[in-house]
Motif scaffolding. Structure first.
Motif, short mmCIF file in Angstrom:
data_model
loop_
_atom_site.label_atom_id
_atom_site.label_comp_id
_atom_site.label_asym_id
_atom_site.label_seq_id
_atom_site.Cartn_x
_atom_site.Cartn_y
_atom_site.Cartn_z
N THR A 84 0.85 -1.19 0.00
CA THR A 84 0.00 0.00 0.00
C THR A 84 0.89 1.24 0.00
O THR A 84 2.08 1.18 0.27
N GLY A 85 0.28 2.37 -0.29
CA GLY A 85 1.02 3.63 -0.28
C GLY A 85 0.81 4.41 -1.55
O GLY A 85 1.08 3.91 -2.65
N GLY A 86 0.31 5.62 -1.42
CA GLY A 86 -0.01 6.43 -2.58
C GLY A 86 1.11 7.34 -3.03
O GLY A 86 2.30 7.08 -2.78
N PHE A 87 0.73 8.41 -3.68
CA PHE A 87 1.66 9.38 -4.25
C PHE A 87 1.83 10.55 -3.29
O PHE A 87 0.84 11.13 -2.84
N GLY A 88 3.06 10.91 -2.99
CA GLY A 88 3.31 12.12 -2.24
C GLY A 88 3.23 13.32 -3.16
O GLY A 88 3.09 13.20 -4.38
N ILE A 115 -0.93 -4.28 -5.59
CA ILE A 115 -0.63 -2.97 -5.01
C ILE A 115 -1.92 -2.16 -4.85
O ILE A 115 -2.87 -2.32 -5.62
N GLU A 116 -1.91 -1.33 -3.82
CA GLU A 116 -3.00 -0.39 -3.56
C GLU A 116 -2.33 0.98 -3.42
O GLU A 116 -1.68 1.25 -2.41
N ASN A 117 -2.45 1.81 -4.44
CA ASN A 117 -1.70 3.07 -4.43
C ASN A 117 -2.60 4.32 -4.46
O ASN A 117 -2.12 5.40 -4.77
N ALA A 118 -3.88 4.13 -4.13
CA ALA A 118 -4.79 5.28 -4.13
C ALA A 118 -4.97 5.88 -2.74
O ALA A 118 -5.35 7.03 -2.60
N GLY A 119 -4.71 5.10 -1.70
CA GLY A 119 -4.92 5.58 -0.35
C GLY A 119 -3.87 6.62 0.05
O GLY A 119 -2.69 6.47 -0.24
N ARG A 120 -4.32 7.65 0.74
CA ARG A 120 -3.43 8.70 1.23
C ARG A 120 -3.27 8.66 2.75
O ARG A 120 -2.65 9.54 3.33
N SER A 121 -3.84 7.64 3.38
CA SER A 121 -3.74 7.50 4.83
C SER A 121 -3.87 6.02 5.18
O SER A 121 -4.26 5.20 4.34
N THR A 122 -3.54 5.69 6.43
CA THR A 122 -3.68 4.31 6.89
C THR A 122 -5.12 3.84 6.76
O THR A 122 -5.39 2.72 6.32
N VAL A 123 -6.06 4.69 7.13
CA VAL A 123 -7.48 4.33 7.06
C VAL A 123 -7.88 4.03 5.62
O VAL A 123 -8.49 2.98 5.34
N GLU A 124 -7.54 4.91 4.69
CA GLU A 124 -7.90 4.70 3.29
C GLU A 124 -7.25 3.44 2.74
O GLU A 124 -7.88 2.67 2.01
N SER A 125 -5.99 3.22 3.07
CA SER A 125 -5.28 2.06 2.54
C SER A 125 -5.93 0.76 2.99
O SER A 125 -6.16 -0.15 2.18
N LEU A 126 -6.24 0.64 4.27
CA LEU A 126 -6.83 -0.60 4.77
C LEU A 126 -8.24 -0.80 4.24
O LEU A 126 -8.65 -1.93 3.96
N ARG A 127 -8.98 0.28 4.07
CA ARG A 127 -10.32 0.15 3.50
C ARG A 127 -10.24 -0.37 2.07
O ARG A 127 -11.03 -1.22 1.65
N ARG A 128 -9.26 0.10 1.31
CA ARG A 128 -9.10 -0.35 -0.07
C ARG A 128 -8.53 -1.77 -0.14
O ARG A 128 -8.84 -2.52 -1.08
N VAL A 129 -7.72 -2.14 0.84
CA VAL A 129 -7.24 -3.52 0.89
C VAL A 129 -8.41 -4.48 1.05
O VAL A 129 -8.42 -5.58 0.47
#
Length: 202
Positions: A84-88, A115-129
């Motif tokens: 996980t991890g988006g764009f800075g 990969i999940e690269n749309a989330g900009r926070s821990t919450v968003e990343s886990l929700r997308r996972v």
């Protein structure tokens, strides 16, 4: 006729303050306990939380997380890894893509990686996972991040329907720096209660 008792706001204020301090100490203690726990077990996926990347190269923090995930994958703990991890700001590549490339260079086949690269926070990343895990026979995941992060990750993962096992990195450069570790641990002690109270849709 007896007069109604006046509310002692001063005493109530002290009591409320004491409860807040007790709750904060309890949260900090839980963060420190979970930082030392490794509950990794066989799961459907290893989920790696993102960290900074520098012009396509993983930062030391991200590299430590990916190295740990690769070790778990080689031990057969899960058939795939989800980065996980988006764009800075001003980045042309995502943290997840950099982690993926690094893992492939170190022997993990591309077909074993999501990969999940749309989330900009821990919450968003886990929700997308959670969306990526749809159709999996099991919702069990191994969460990989820095030790201070483990408790909040487990709370959020359960909120979104995942069954979390936690496996903190063993070579985190943050953990090796006492001042940095305590700075992050103290911040997490404030974020964990918020995670408990967070509505499911957030």
């Amino acid at each position: 006729m007896t007069r109604p008792r006046r509310i002692d706001w001063w005493r109530l204020g002290w009591l409320f303050g004491a409860l807040l301090i007790f709750g904060w100490f309890a949260s900090l203690g839980a963060v420190l306990i979970w930082a030392r726990r490794d509950t990794s077990a066989h799961a459907s996926a290893i989920v790696v939380l993102g960290a900074a990347q520098y012009l396509g190269r993983p930062s030391p923090v991200l590299r430590a997380r990916v190295d740990h995930a690769i070790e778990l994958w080689r031990r057969g703990q899960a058939p795939r890894i989800i980065f996980t991890g988006g764009f800075g700001d001003h980045d042309t590549t995502s943290e997840a893509a950099v982690a993926e490339r690094y893992a492939i260079e170190h022997g993990v086949p591309a077909q074993a990686i999501l990969i999940e690269n749309a989330g900009r926070s821990t919450v968003e990343s886990l929700r997308r996972v959670t969306t990526l895990m749809e159709g999996e026979p099991s919702r069990e995941v191994i969460l990989v991040s820095d030790p201070f992060h483990m408790l909040r990750l487990a709370v959020l993962a359960r909120r979104y329907g995942l069954v979390p096992h936690t496996s903190p990195t063993k070579t985190s450069p943050i953990s090796s720096n006492i001042r940095e570790f305590w700075r992050y641990a103290l911040a997490e002690s404030l974020k964990v209660p918020v995670a408990f109270l967070l509505p499911r849709g957030e």
